[in-house]
Design a protein around this motif. Structure first.
Motif, PDB file in Angstrom:
ATOM      1  N   UNK A  18       0.824  -1.209   0.000  1.00 31.07           N
ATOM      2  CA  UNK A  18       0.000   0.000   0.000  1.00 31.07           C
ATOM      3  C   UNK A  18       0.857   1.256   0.000  1.00 31.07           C
ATOM      4  N   UNK A  19       0.604   2.087  -0.992  1.00 30.00           N
ATOM      5  CA  UNK A  19       1.303   3.357  -1.079  1.00 30.00           C
ATOM      6  C   UNK A  19       2.647   3.317  -1.763  1.00 30.00           C
ATOM      7  N   UNK A  20       3.054   2.185  -2.317  1.00 31.98           N
ATOM      8  CA  UNK A  20       4.353   2.103  -2.994  1.00 31.98           C
ATOM      9  C   UNK A  20       4.208   2.541  -4.445  1.00 31.98           C
ATOM     10  N   UNK A  21       5.177   3.311  -4.905  1.00 34.86           N
ATOM     11  CA  UNK A  21       5.201   3.785  -6.285  1.00 34.86           C
ATOM     12  C   UNK A  21       6.581   3.517  -6.861  1.00 34.86           C
ATOM     13  N   UNK A  22       6.610   2.953  -8.064  1.00 33.20           N
ATOM     14  CA  UNK A  22       7.858   2.799  -8.818  1.00 33.20           C
ATOM     15  C   UNK A  22       7.671   3.556 -10.122  1.00 33.20           C
ATOM     16  N   UNK A  23       8.452   4.601 -10.336  1.00 33.55           N
ATOM     17  CA  UNK A  23       8.313   5.430 -11.515  1.00 33.55           C
ATOM     18  C   UNK A  23       9.605   5.357 -12.334  1.00 33.55           C
ATOM     19  N   UNK A  24       9.613   4.539 -13.394  1.00 35.36           N
ATOM     20  CA  UNK A  24      10.811   4.437 -14.223  1.00 35.36           C
ATOM     21  C   UNK A  24      10.812   5.429 -15.383  1.00 35.36           C
ATOM     22  N   UNK A  25      11.987   5.931 -15.689  1.00 37.32           N
ATOM     23  CA  UNK A  25      12.219   6.758 -16.870  1.00 37.32           C
ATOM     24  C   UNK A  25      13.421   6.164 -17.594  1.00 37.32           C
ATOM     25  N   UNK A  26      13.319   6.080 -18.914  1.00 35.81           N
ATOM     26  CA  UNK A  26      14.425   5.503 -19.677  1.00 35.81           C
ATOM     27  C   UNK A  26      15.105   6.584 -20.517  1.00 35.81           C
ATOM     28  N   UNK A  27      16.427   6.463 -20.581  1.00 39.50           N
ATOM     29  CA  UNK A  27      17.257   7.384 -21.357  1.00 39.50           C
ATOM     30  C   UNK A  27      18.170   6.581 -22.267  1.00 39.50           C
ATOM     31  N   UNK A  28      18.456   7.152 -23.431  1.00 39.34           N
ATOM     32  CA  UNK A  28      19.416   6.542 -24.346  1.00 39.34           C
ATOM     33  C   UNK A  28      20.629   7.455 -24.438  1.00 39.34           C
ATOM     34  N   UNK A  29      21.796   6.848 -24.327  1.00 39.36           N
ATOM     35  CA  UNK A  29      23.058   7.577 -24.417  1.00 39.36           C
ATOM     36  C   UNK A  29      23.810   7.021 -25.619  1.00 39.36           C
ATOM     37  N   UNK A  30      24.067   7.876 -26.600  1.00 37.74           N
ATOM     38  CA  UNK A  30      24.831   7.478 -27.783  1.00 37.74           C
ATOM     39  C   UNK A  30      26.293   7.845 -27.556  1.00 37.74           C
ATOM     40  N   UNK A  31      27.169   6.918 -27.880  1.00 36.15           N
ATOM     41  CA  UNK A  31      28.602   7.171 -27.748  1.00 36.15           C
ATOM     42  C   UNK A  31      29.343   6.384 -28.811  1.00 36.15           C
ATOM     43  N   UNK A  32      30.615   6.674 -28.963  1.00 34.98           N
ATOM     44  CA  UNK A  32      31.428   6.040 -30.008  1.00 34.98           C
ATOM     45  C   UNK A  32      32.733   5.544 -29.398  1.00 34.98           C
ATOM     46  N   UNK A  33      33.135   4.342 -29.822  1.00 38.37           N
ATOM     47  CA  UNK A  33      34.417   3.780 -29.386  1.00 38.37           C
ATOM     48  C   UNK A  33      35.212   3.350 -30.604  1.00 38.37           C
ATOM     49  N   UNK A  34      36.478   3.074 -30.389  1.00 35.36           N
ATOM     50  CA  UNK A  34      37.288   2.421 -31.410  1.00 35.36           C
ATOM     51  C   UNK A  34      36.873   0.954 -31.451  1.00 35.36           C
ATOM     52  N   UNK A  35      36.892   0.367 -32.621  1.00 37.64           N
ATOM     53  CA  UNK A  35      36.464  -1.031 -32.783  1.00 37.64           C
ATOM     54  C   UNK A  35      37.351  -1.987 -31.985  1.00 37.64           C
ATOM     55  N   UNK A  36      38.612  -1.663 -31.841  1.00 39.34           N
ATOM     56  CA  UNK A  36      39.554  -2.564 -31.184  1.00 39.34           C
ATOM     57  C   UNK A  36      39.849  -2.211 -29.738  1.00 39.34           C
ATOM     58  N   UNK A  37      39.316  -1.070 -29.258  1.00 33.71           N
ATOM     59  CA  UNK A  37      39.621  -0.636 -27.905  1.00 33.71           C
ATOM     60  C   UNK A  37      38.423   0.088 -27.310  1.00 33.71           C
ATOM     61  N   UNK A  38      37.715  -0.586 -26.409  1.00 38.29           N
ATOM     62  CA  UNK A  38      36.507  -0.030 -25.791  1.00 38.29           C
ATOM     63  C   UNK A  38      36.797   1.096 -24.804  1.00 38.29           C
ATOM     64  N   UNK A  39      38.065   1.365 -24.530  1.00 35.07           N
ATOM     65  CA  UNK A  39      38.427   2.427 -23.603  1.00 35.07           C
ATOM     66  C   UNK A  39      38.663   3.760 -24.300  1.00 35.07           C
ATOM     67  N   UNK A  40      38.678   3.772 -25.636  1.00 29.23           N
ATOM     68  CA  UNK A  40      38.977   4.992 -26.398  1.00 29.23           C
ATOM     69  C   UNK A  40      37.751   5.527 -27.102  1.00 29.23           C
ATOM     70  N   UNK A  41      37.517   6.854 -26.927  1.00 27.77           N
ATOM     71  CA  UNK A  41      36.457   7.524 -27.673  1.00 27.77           C
ATOM     72  C   UNK A  41      36.779   7.527 -29.159  1.00 27.77           C
TER      73      UNK A  41
END
Length: 141
Positions: free
Chosen positions: A117-140
């Motif tokens: 009783x009285x509990x509310x769950x309010x979700x909101x979704x966001x999309x974040x676009x980003x770019x990496x190098x194909x061979x290195x996920x640590x580099x923009x």
């Protein structure tokens, strides 16, 4: 060094922790939130998909679900006000300190729990676009 994806997630957690303090921000909790632990803001990475390849660069889309869990008579008001603060904190610098190419809101839902009783769950979704190098996920890209 951590991947761009992990650095984005950490940046989001840090921003939102500041924006909704003293409300706790929990990243991908694995157990239900107890009555005593609410209100809380929960962060879930729903997906991370590849949207394009160009030369040695990969465009990616990270979808986050941010859920406010509140209880009590003013649960909807508290959840709404928290999501307003979340939105402002994210959109203030949509590049997330240079990690993101684009950040936008996808949707929001309202869900009241009859079992708690009285509990509310309010979700909101966001999309974040980003770019990496194909061979290195640590580099923009």
């Amino acid at each position: 060094m951590n991947s761009i994806r992990e650095r984005i997630l950490r940046e989001v957690v840090a921003r939102l922790s500041d924006a909704v303090a003293p409300m706790p921000v929990l990243r991908h909790p694995t157990i239900p939130i107890t009555r005593e632990a609410s209100p809380a803001l929960l962060i879930f990475a729903e997906s991370d998909s590849i949207t394009a390849h160009a030369n040695h660069l990969v465009d990616r889309a990270l979808t986050l679900r941010l859920t406010v869990v509140t209880r009590g008579e003013d649960a909807f008001d508290q959840a709404d006000q928290t999501l307003v603060a979340v939105h402002v904190a994210l959109m203030r610098d949509a590049s997330l300190g240079g990690l993101s190419l684009l950040l936008h809101e996808i949707d929001c839902e309202w869900d009241a729990e009859d079992a708690d009783a009285g509990a509310v769950a309010m979700p909101a979704r966001y999309e974040i676009r980003y770019r990496t190098h194909a061979l290195d996920l640590t580099k923009n890209g």
